[in-house]
Design a protein around this motif. Structure first.
Motif, PDB file in Angstrom:
ATOM      1  N   SER A  12       0.837  -1.204   0.000  1.00 42.42           N
ATOM      2  CA  SER A  12       0.000   0.000   0.000  1.00 42.42           C
ATOM      3  C   SER A  12       0.871   1.252   0.000  1.00 42.42           C
ATOM      4  O   SER A  12       1.985   1.255   0.525  1.00 42.42           O
ATOM      5  N   PRO A  13       0.389   2.361  -0.569  1.00 40.58           N
ATOM      6  CA  PRO A  13       1.157   3.616  -0.583  1.00 40.58           C
ATOM      7  C   PRO A  13       1.143   4.293   0.786  1.00 40.58           C
ATOM      8  O   PRO A  13       0.079   4.640   1.294  1.00 40.58           O
ATOM      9  N   VAL A  14       2.319   4.482   1.374  1.00 36.50           N
ATOM     10  CA  VAL A  14       2.387   5.088   2.715  1.00 36.50           C
ATOM     11  C   VAL A  14       3.368   6.259   2.796  1.00 36.50           C
ATOM     12  O   VAL A  14       3.363   6.998   3.781  1.00 36.50           O
ATOM     13  N   PHE A  15       4.179   6.447   1.768  1.00 38.54           N
ATOM     14  CA  PHE A  15       5.210   7.485   1.833  1.00 38.54           C
ATOM     15  C   PHE A  15       4.863   8.661   0.926  1.00 38.54           C
ATOM     16  O   PHE A  15       4.136   8.519  -0.057  1.00 38.54           O
ATOM     17  N   THR A  16       5.403   9.827   1.272  1.00 39.32           N
ATOM     18  CA  THR A  16       5.280  11.016   0.430  1.00 39.32           C
ATOM     19  C   THR A  16       6.594  11.175  -0.327  1.00 39.32           C
ATOM     20  O   THR A  16       7.608  11.564   0.269  1.00 39.32           O
ATOM     21  N   PRO A  17       6.633  10.859  -1.606  1.00 37.76           N
ATOM     22  CA  PRO A  17       7.901  10.758  -2.338  1.00 37.76           C
ATOM     23  C   PRO A  17       8.755  12.017  -2.344  1.00 37.76           C
ATOM     24  O   PRO A  17       9.982  11.925  -2.388  1.00 37.76           O
ATOM     25  N   ASN A  18       8.137  13.200  -2.308  1.00 38.34           N
ATOM     26  CA  ASN A  18       8.925  14.432  -2.423  1.00 38.34           C
ATOM     27  C   ASN A  18       9.317  15.021  -1.070  1.00 38.34           C
ATOM     28  O   ASN A  18       9.815  16.136  -0.992  1.00 38.34           O
ATOM     29  N   PRO A  56      12.215   8.511   1.353  1.00 44.30           N
ATOM     30  CA  PRO A  56      11.258   7.833   0.464  1.00 44.30           C
ATOM     31  C   PRO A  56      11.703   7.902  -0.999  1.00 44.30           C
ATOM     32  O   PRO A  56      12.178   8.935  -1.464  1.00 44.30           O
ATOM     33  N   SER A  70       9.487   6.311  -3.412  1.00 42.09           N
ATOM     34  CA  SER A  70       8.187   6.317  -4.086  1.00 42.09           C
ATOM     35  C   SER A  70       7.129   6.202  -2.999  1.00 42.09           C
ATOM     36  O   SER A  70       7.451   6.175  -1.806  1.00 42.09           O
ATOM     37  N   GLU A  71       5.873   6.109  -3.370  1.00 46.53           N
ATOM     38  CA  GLU A  71       4.810   5.947  -2.375  1.00 46.53           C
ATOM     39  C   GLU A  71       4.903   4.594  -1.663  1.00 46.53           C
ATOM     40  O   GLU A  71       4.351   4.422  -0.579  1.00 46.53           O
ATOM     41  N   ASN A  72       5.609   3.655  -2.253  1.00 44.70           N
ATOM     42  CA  ASN A  72       5.656   2.300  -1.710  1.00 44.70           C
ATOM     43  C   ASN A  72       7.052   1.863  -1.258  1.00 44.70           C
ATOM     44  O   ASN A  72       7.214   0.738  -0.785  1.00 44.70           O
TER      45      ASN A  72
END
Length: 380
Positions: A171-177, A199, A201-203
């Motif tokens: 699942s997407p849990v990170f904020t890539p930027n 991070p 990516s989001e994953n």
């Protein structure tokens, strides 16, 4: 018996040794000078990452893994969202740097890579003694940490020690930027300890649990804290660990630079090039090498004015506070990020601030413990 003779010999093929070799190779001033790089092994391993902040484009941009323009600082008393403009926070994997550096250096006939372990450098005969041979040079750049560092009790020693998981989640849990510089919500027994998140990516992200302490700890504690953070703060029950890394970085006011001379220059960790209050070294290494090159071309001793005394004193005070009151770390860092802008913070840590800005930083961190440490270090 006289061993091989070189103009320069770089003892240690790590970050400092190879950055120095690259700069020597690129400058026509050093063309034709035989230079040896001596290290026990030039085998490239995926064992660490370096991060640094920088304005605009830099010479390593083609090698960096990723970069961020936003950051976070989280503690139990602060939640700061950091706009890094005009800086970027950049990440470089060590294996990419070593692959690039070694490939570049070996294109030059002026350089030779020698696998050997140096045990001693005689400053009179200018002979380095290795397990396999002896080597003479007109100047040695020596990255070895002196034995006195491990033996003396006269200086403050804090260890930055950490373990990281490179994880991938479903699942997407990170904020890539946006990376997390420090998250103090999960601390360990009144120590200065925090989670650091990079991070991709989001994953996918590198998550490290880090201590700034006067002691080391068992391997299982890093794993327990990492798994607890991932479960309780990221709310992840299932994830894949793609890679692991760990390390120990010395944060100390030991005067490595006292061993510099006209014919031997200490470099890297063994030269005190790790910023004592942060453990960052990549950009400090680049700046010190630029100074060394300038000194040599100007006819000065290579180590001339490599250090600014005021910053060494500031770092010594900070380390003394952490050594005596390690439970104060969260409070100190919270003030640092709450009361100063990113530009002020990075300029101060880059040792590029005038005294009036130094005072602003100091007043923002005020705690009676700093006064105690000021007089403790002032007497030394």
């Amino acid at each position: 018996m006289l061993g091989p003779v070189y103009f320069y010999a770089i003892v240690g093929g790590g970050l400092a040794g190879l950055q120095l070799a690259l700069r020597l190779k690129e400058d026509v001033f050093f063309k034709g000078k035989k230079i040896a790089i001596i290290d026990p092994s030039f085998k490239i391993t995926r064992d660490k990452t370096w991060c640094f902040w920088e304005k605009g484009h830099g010479r390593w941009d083609a090698l960096i893994t990723t970069q961020w323009q936003k950051g976070k600082f989280i503690s139990n008393i602060a939640d700061e969202h950091l706009d890094l403009t005009p800086y970027s926070y950049k990440m470089l994997a060590s294996e990419r740097f070593f692959e690039y550096a070694l490939a570049e250096i070996t294109t030059s006939e002026d350089f030779i890579l020698i696998e050997d372990e140096i045990s001693e450098i005689d400053p009179v005969t200018m002979k380095a003694i290795g397990k396999n041979n002896t080597y003479n040079a007109t100047h040695f750049f020596d990255s070895r940490i002196p034995s006195e560092y491990y033996e003396t009790q006269d200086y403050t020693r804090i260890y930055q020690h950490f373990k990281g998981y490179h994880i991938k989640s479903e699942s997407p849990v990170f904020t890539p930027n946006q990376f997390t510089m420090m998250d103090f919500r999960l601390s360990y027994k009144n120590s200065t300890s925090f989670t650091y998140i990079l991070p991709f990516s989001e994953n996918e992200a590198l998550i490290e649990y880090t201590f700034f302490t006067p002691y080391l700890t068992e391997e299982t504690i890093y794993d327990e804290q990492l798994k607890k953070y991932i479960s309780e703060y990221l709310k992840l029950d299932t994830y894949e660990i793609l890679n692991k890394e760990k390390g120990i970085i010395p944060m100390t006011d030991f005067p490595f630079e006292k061993d510099n001379s006209a014919k031997i220059t200490k470099i890297g960790t063994g030269g005190g090039w790790v910023k004592a209050s942060t453990g960052y070294s990549f950009k400090h290494t680049e700046k010190k090498i630029s100074k060394i090159i300038k000194n040599i071309k100007s006819g000065h001793k290579p180590s001339k004015d490599l250090f600014l005394r005021k910053y060494k004193f500031y770092d010594a005070i900070f380390l003394d506070v952490l050594a005596r009151r390690n439970d104060k770390g969260e409070q100190i860092f919270s003030k640092f990020y709450q009361k100063n802008s990113v530009e002020e913070i990075f300029a101060y840590l880059d040792e590029e601030t005038p005294f009036n800005e130094d005072l602003k930083i100091m007043f923002s961190l005020f705690d009676p413990e700093f006064i105690i440490s000021f007089f403790r270090k002032f007497r030394l």
